[in-house]
Design a protein around this motif. Structure first.
Motif, PDB file in Angstrom:
ATOM      1  N   HIS A 313      60.969  23.412  49.684  1.00 49.12           N
ATOM      2  CA  HIS A 313      62.382  23.070  49.555  1.00 49.12           C
ATOM      3  C   HIS A 313      62.601  22.136  48.377  1.00 49.12           C
ATOM      4  O   HIS A 313      61.656  21.620  47.772  1.00 49.12           O
ATOM      5  N   LYS A 314      63.871  21.923  48.084  1.00 51.55           N
ATOM      6  CA  LYS A 314      64.249  21.021  47.009  1.00 51.55           C
ATOM      7  C   LYS A 314      64.356  19.597  47.550  1.00 51.55           C
ATOM      8  O   LYS A 314      64.385  19.369  48.758  1.00 51.55           O
ATOM      9  N   ASP A 315      64.436  18.645  46.643  1.00 48.36           N
ATOM     10  CA  ASP A 315      64.640  17.251  47.019  1.00 48.36           C
ATOM     11  C   ASP A 315      66.139  17.035  47.191  1.00 48.36           C
ATOM     12  O   ASP A 315      66.888  16.967  46.217  1.00 48.36           O
ATOM     13  N   SER A 316      66.586  16.964  48.434  1.00 52.15           N
ATOM     14  CA  SER A 316      68.026  16.875  48.686  1.00 52.15           C
ATOM     15  C   SER A 316      68.282  16.137  49.982  1.00 52.15           C
ATOM     16  O   SER A 316      67.368  15.897  50.790  1.00 52.15           O
ATOM     17  N   LEU A 317      69.543  15.806  50.202  1.00 56.77           N
ATOM     18  CA  LEU A 317      69.948  15.182  51.456  1.00 56.77           C
ATOM     19  C   LEU A 317      69.688  16.128  52.616  1.00 56.77           C
ATOM     20  O   LEU A 317      69.284  15.710  53.707  1.00 56.77           O
ATOM     21  N   GLU A 318      69.908  17.413  52.405  1.00 57.58           N
ATOM     22  CA  GLU A 318      69.659  18.412  53.443  1.00 57.58           C
ATOM     23  C   GLU A 318      68.214  18.357  53.899  1.00 57.58           C
ATOM     24  O   GLU A 318      67.919  18.457  55.103  1.00 57.58           O
ATOM     25  N   THR A 319      67.299  18.206  52.946  1.00 59.77           N
ATOM     26  CA  THR A 319      65.881  18.161  53.276  1.00 59.77           C
ATOM     27  C   THR A 319      65.574  17.021  54.236  1.00 59.77           C
ATOM     28  O   THR A 319      64.837  17.183  55.210  1.00 59.77           O
ATOM     29  N   HIS A 320      66.153  15.856  53.986  1.00 54.82           N
ATOM     30  CA  HIS A 320      65.847  14.691  54.817  1.00 54.82           C
ATOM     31  C   HIS A 320      66.250  14.920  56.270  1.00 54.82           C
ATOM     32  O   HIS A 320      65.545  14.490  57.196  1.00 54.82           O
ATOM     33  N   TYR A 321      67.383  15.596  56.501  1.00 50.48           N
ATOM     34  CA  TYR A 321      67.883  15.773  57.853  1.00 50.48           C
ATOM     35  C   TYR A 321      67.590  17.163  58.429  1.00 50.48           C
ATOM     36  O   TYR A 321      68.071  17.498  59.515  1.00 50.48           O
ATOM     37  N   SER A 322      66.816  17.944  57.749  1.00 48.10           N
ATOM     38  CA  SER A 322      66.589  19.322  58.186  1.00 48.10           C
ATOM     39  C   SER A 322      65.593  19.404  59.337  1.00 48.10           C
ATOM     40  O   SER A 322      64.858  18.459  59.636  1.00 48.10           O
ATOM     41  N   PHE A 323      65.586  20.570  59.967  1.00 46.36           N
ATOM     42  CA  PHE A 323      64.569  20.929  60.937  1.00 46.36           C
ATOM     43  C   PHE A 323      64.262  22.399  60.673  1.00 46.36           C
ATOM     44  O   PHE A 323      65.059  23.279  61.005  1.00 46.36           O
ATOM     45  N   ARG A 324      63.127  22.669  60.035  1.00 44.88           N
ATOM     46  CA  ARG A 324      62.804  24.023  59.581  1.00 44.88           C
ATOM     47  C   ARG A 324      62.353  24.877  60.761  1.00 44.88           C
ATOM     48  O   ARG A 324      61.182  24.864  61.149  1.00 44.88           O
ATOM     49  N   THR A 325      63.280  25.642  61.308  1.00 40.47           N
ATOM     50  CA  THR A 325      62.958  26.421  62.497  1.00 40.47           C
ATOM     51  C   THR A 325      61.861  27.450  62.241  1.00 40.47           C
ATOM     52  O   THR A 325      61.126  27.807  63.169  1.00 40.47           O
ATOM     53  N   ARG A 326      61.734  27.911  61.018  1.00 44.24           N
ATOM     54  CA  ARG A 326      60.706  28.902  60.698  1.00 44.24           C
ATOM     55  C   ARG A 326      59.294  28.377  60.950  1.00 44.24           C
ATOM     56  O   ARG A 326      58.361  29.163  61.168  1.00 44.24           O
ATOM     57  N   ILE A 327      59.117  27.057  60.904  1.00 36.34           N
ATOM     58  CA  ILE A 327      57.796  26.484  61.124  1.00 36.34           C
ATOM     59  C   ILE A 327      57.302  26.805  62.531  1.00 36.34           C
ATOM     60  O   ILE A 327      56.093  26.925  62.767  1.00 36.34           O
ATOM     61  N   LEU A 328      58.228  26.979  63.471  1.00 36.96           N
ATOM     62  CA  LEU A 328      57.816  27.322  64.836  1.00 36.96           C
ATOM     63  C   LEU A 328      57.118  28.675  64.882  1.00 36.96           C
ATOM     64  O   LEU A 328      56.219  28.891  65.705  1.00 36.96           O
ATOM     65  N   ASP A 329      57.511  29.598  64.001  1.00 38.38           N
ATOM     66  CA  ASP A 329      56.792  30.874  63.912  1.00 38.38           C
ATOM     67  C   ASP A 329      55.398  30.672  63.352  1.00 38.38           C
ATOM     68  O   ASP A 329      54.458  31.380  63.728  1.00 38.38           O
ATOM     69  N   HIS A 330      55.229  29.722  62.427  1.00 42.89           N
ATOM     70  CA  HIS A 330      53.893  29.397  61.928  1.00 42.89           C
ATOM     71  C   HIS A 330      53.003  28.984  63.104  1.00 42.89           C
ATOM     72  O   HIS A 330      51.860  29.436  63.236  1.00 42.89           O
ATOM     73  N   PHE A 331      53.537  28.097  63.947  1.00 43.83           N
ATOM     74  CA  PHE A 331      52.751  27.608  65.085  1.00 43.83           C
ATOM     75  C   PHE A 331      52.477  28.731  66.079  1.00 43.83           C
ATOM     76  O   PHE A 331      51.367  28.848  66.607  1.00 43.83           O
ATOM     77  N   TRP A 332      53.519  29.526  66.355  1.00 42.07           N
ATOM     78  CA  TRP A 332      53.379  30.611  67.338  1.00 42.07           C
ATOM     79  C   TRP A 332      52.226  31.542  66.952  1.00 42.07           C
ATOM     80  O   TRP A 332      51.429  31.950  67.798  1.00 42.07           O
ATOM     81  N   ALA A 333      52.118  31.877  65.672  1.00 43.71           N
ATOM     82  CA  ALA A 333      51.075  32.778  65.196  1.00 43.71           C
ATOM     83  C   ALA A 333      49.811  32.031  64.797  1.00 43.71           C
ATOM     84  O   ALA A 333      48.873  32.636  64.262  1.00 43.71           O
ATOM     85  N   THR A 334      49.748  30.733  65.033  1.00 45.66           N
ATOM     86  CA  THR A 334      48.599  29.875  64.696  1.00 45.66           C
ATOM     87  C   THR A 334      48.245  29.999  63.220  1.00 45.66           C
ATOM     88  O   THR A 334      47.071  30.114  62.846  1.00 45.66           O
ATOM     89  N   LEU A 335      49.264  29.943  62.363  1.00 44.15           N
ATOM     90  CA  LEU A 335      49.059  30.049  60.921  1.00 44.15           C
ATOM     91  C   LEU A 335      49.062  28.666  60.278  1.00 44.15           C
ATOM     92  O   LEU A 335      49.994  27.884  60.474  1.00 44.15           O
ATOM     93  N   PRO A 336      48.020  28.338  59.494  1.00 48.80           N
ATOM     94  CA  PRO A 336      48.062  27.094  58.727  1.00 48.80           C
ATOM     95  C   PRO A 336      49.280  27.091  57.804  1.00 48.80           C
ATOM     96  O   PRO A 336      49.646  28.124  57.235  1.00 48.80           O
ATOM     97  N   SER A 337      49.914  25.931  57.664  1.00 47.32           N
ATOM     98  CA  SER A 337      51.131  25.820  56.855  1.00 47.32           C
ATOM     99  C   SER A 337      50.861  25.071  55.556  1.00 47.32           C
ATOM    100  O   SER A 337      50.128  24.078  55.543  1.00 47.32           O
ATOM    101  N   VAL A 338      51.505  25.540  54.488  1.00 40.26           N
ATOM    102  CA  VAL A 338      51.614  24.785  53.245  1.00 40.26           C
ATOM    103  C   VAL A 338      53.100  24.504  53.075  1.00 40.26           C
ATOM    104  O   VAL A 338      53.896  25.429  52.963  1.00 40.26           O
ATOM    105  N   VAL A 339      53.474  23.226  53.103  1.00 41.58           N
ATOM    106  CA  VAL A 339      54.892  22.875  53.081  1.00 41.58           C
ATOM    107  C   VAL A 339      55.157  21.731  52.109  1.00 41.58           C
ATOM    108  O   VAL A 339      54.286  20.891  51.851  1.00 41.58           O
ATOM    109  N   SER A 340      56.378  21.693  51.596  1.00 45.91           N
ATOM    110  CA  SER A 340      56.810  20.585  50.746  1.00 45.91           C
ATOM    111  C   SER A 340      57.005  19.332  51.584  1.00 45.91           C
ATOM    112  O   SER A 340      57.425  19.398  52.735  1.00 45.91           O
ATOM    113  N   ARG A 341      56.733  18.198  50.982  1.00 47.09           N
ATOM    114  CA  ARG A 341      56.973  16.936  51.656  1.00 47.09           C
ATOM    115  C   ARG A 341      58.470  16.607  51.671  1.00 47.09           C
ATOM    116  O   ARG A 341      59.241  17.187  50.940  1.00 47.09           O
TER     117      ARG A 341
END
Length: 466
Positions: A313-341
């Motif tokens: 993601h970009k560096d934005s106000l949205e990023t600070h308050y976001s909750f990336r729902t797609r990450i739950l699919d990463h967990f569901w499929a036991t996939l290692p994640s590479v994500v922006s800080r």
């Protein structure tokens, strides 16, 4: 004729109003409404109301849930009147008033900080110029001020969001000394994040391997969702393009390029991402865009074909308050994640060792992170073990448990919301016709088509999260 769930003695009657398309192809809001209804059905009488064009009750498997479609505001009023509690993200303001008059408890689902997200959007309700965007944004704020007055309870996705929304509710007059009544924080606004499926992911066919030029030995990096304004698809594209020069087995796949709701369709960010891939000469080879939206019940076919998943993601106000729902699919499929800080999930992933976090926009760090997981099976296996240890915490049954307990207990004794008669008419949203954006998503409901002449818009569709 609308139908509600049969009443069961001693149990509350819950109405879940879906805010987006519910069917085989659905994005985050539709998936969330369906999952909440399913999770709470064993504990109370639950009706799931579908009012968005493109929804299909026949395609919805929801044991214990009565699924009904409404085609007018009047039908939604009947559904509300037959309920004790309404769980919604958007709802017609007139219907909300009727709910309050009948002492039907309104729970507003604030699982994304929509005002923060919207303020940084490229387009708001079809407007790109500052004047138009500001005007439409003020209309959005009016609606949430109304929610603050009408709501008996609110839910957010994480602590950051809860602090944001609590301040919003207090500033909007939704909390008064008389209504606070020494309630603790979680009796005002609770944390009910997105969840993952109760069942294990099962692959019925290969969604990626053997098609799209992806072989069994390729290293598949999956972008598991849409590409919206606040995301940064360019950095992963550049990282994989660089990796593919060394090893052509690296493949980056985007599988959510066209939203299931036709009004949203293909976001401009998709075209920009494809242009970057074309410029680098990797479009259709090392970087693949699936021109579709994967049906919800087929996600496992694609997720289980991946070696790791990525979100940037970009560096934005949205990023600070976001909750990336797609990450739950990463967990569901036991996939290692590479994500922006920078967002809540990045902190969680780094703290729990569920993947690798990288600086925002850092191509080299992103490439190094992907390579470190792909080239070291032991490293990848260790990450998968840690993911396996936290997966149960994110099942829908776990994430909705606070909501279940609240409805079955304290909500019945909670104070009534502030009197809506105190909200001046000019502070409510107006119904100016606009071509696109969040208002247009409202206009795509069947209820809007029937009640377009009404001065209060039907607010029943939210932004595309997934």
């Amino acid at each position: 004729m609308v139908q509600t769930a049969p009443s069961r003695a001693g149990e509350p009657r819950l109405l879940v109003v879906a805010g987006d398309v519910v069917g085989r192809r659905m994005a985050g809001p539709g998936m969330r409404a369906l999952a909440v209804a399913r999770s709470l059905a064993p504990h109370m009488s639950v009706t799931l109301a579908l009012g968005v064009s493109g929804s299909d009750a026949v395609e919805v498997a929801a044991p214990g849930v009565t699924v009904t479609a409404y085609s007018s505001r009047q039908e939604l009023e009947l559904l509300v009147a037959a309920s004790d509690v309404v769980f919604c993200q958007f709802i017609d303001t007139n219907v909300a008033r009727i709910a309050v008059e009948r002492n039907v408890r309104l729970i507003f689902d604030l699982y994304n900080a929509l005002p923060v997200e919207t303020v940084g959007a490229e387009v708001i309700s079809g407007f790109r110029n500052a004047e138009g965007k500001d005007r439409e944004y003020r209309e959005l704020l009016k609606y949430f001020r109304f929610c603050a007055q009408a709501g008996s309870y609110f839910v957010a996705s994480n602590e950051r969001q809860r602090d944001y929304w609590l301040g919003y509710i207090m500033a909007s007059g939704g909390l008064l000394p008389s209504s606070l009544d020494a309630r603790p924080l979680d009796r005002i606004i609770g944390i009910v994040p997105f969840g993952s499926e109760e069942h294990e992911p099962v692959q019925s066919r290969h969604g990626l391997r053997g098609t799209h030029g992806i072989g069994d030995d390729d290293i598949v990096v999956l972008w598991a969702g849409g590409i919206w304004d606040w995301f940064d698809a360019e950095t992963p594209i550049r990282a994989v393009a660089a990796l593919a020069q060394e090893d052509p087995r690296y493949k980056l796949v985007f599988y959510g390029t066209v939203h299931p709701n036709a009004t949203i369709g293909r976001p401009p960010a998709v075209e920009r991402a494809q242009a970057v891939a074309a410029e680098l000469g990797v479009l259709g080879t090392s970087v693949v865009f699936l021109d579709e939206w994967v049906p919800a019940d087929e996600r496992a076919d694609y997720l289980l074909d991946a070696d790791l998943a990525i979100s940037a993601h970009k560096d934005s106000l949205e990023t600070h308050y976001s909750f990336r729902t797609r990450i739950l699919d990463h967990f569901w499929a036991t996939l290692p994640s590479v994500v922006s800080r920078g967002d809540w999930f990045a902190d969680y992933i780094e703290r729990a060792g569920l993947g690798i976090t990288t600086p925002i926009g850092d191509v080299q760090a992103t490439a190094d992170a992907i390579r470190s997981i792909a080239d070291d099976p032991d490293h990848a296996a260790a990450i998968r073990e840690r993911i396996a240890a936290i997966r149960d915490d994110w099942r829908w049954s776990a994430t909705t448990a606070p909501l279940r307990d609240l409805i079955l207990g304290p909500l019945r004794e909670s104070p009534e919301p502030a009197l809506l008669s105190e909200v001046a008419a000019d502070t409510l949203p107006t119904a100016a016709p606009v071509p696109s954006g969040w208002r247009a998503r409202v206009r795509r409901t069947r209820a809007w088509a029937v009640g377009a002449k009404l001065k209060r818009r039907v607010l029943s569709v939210v932004r595309p999260m997934r």
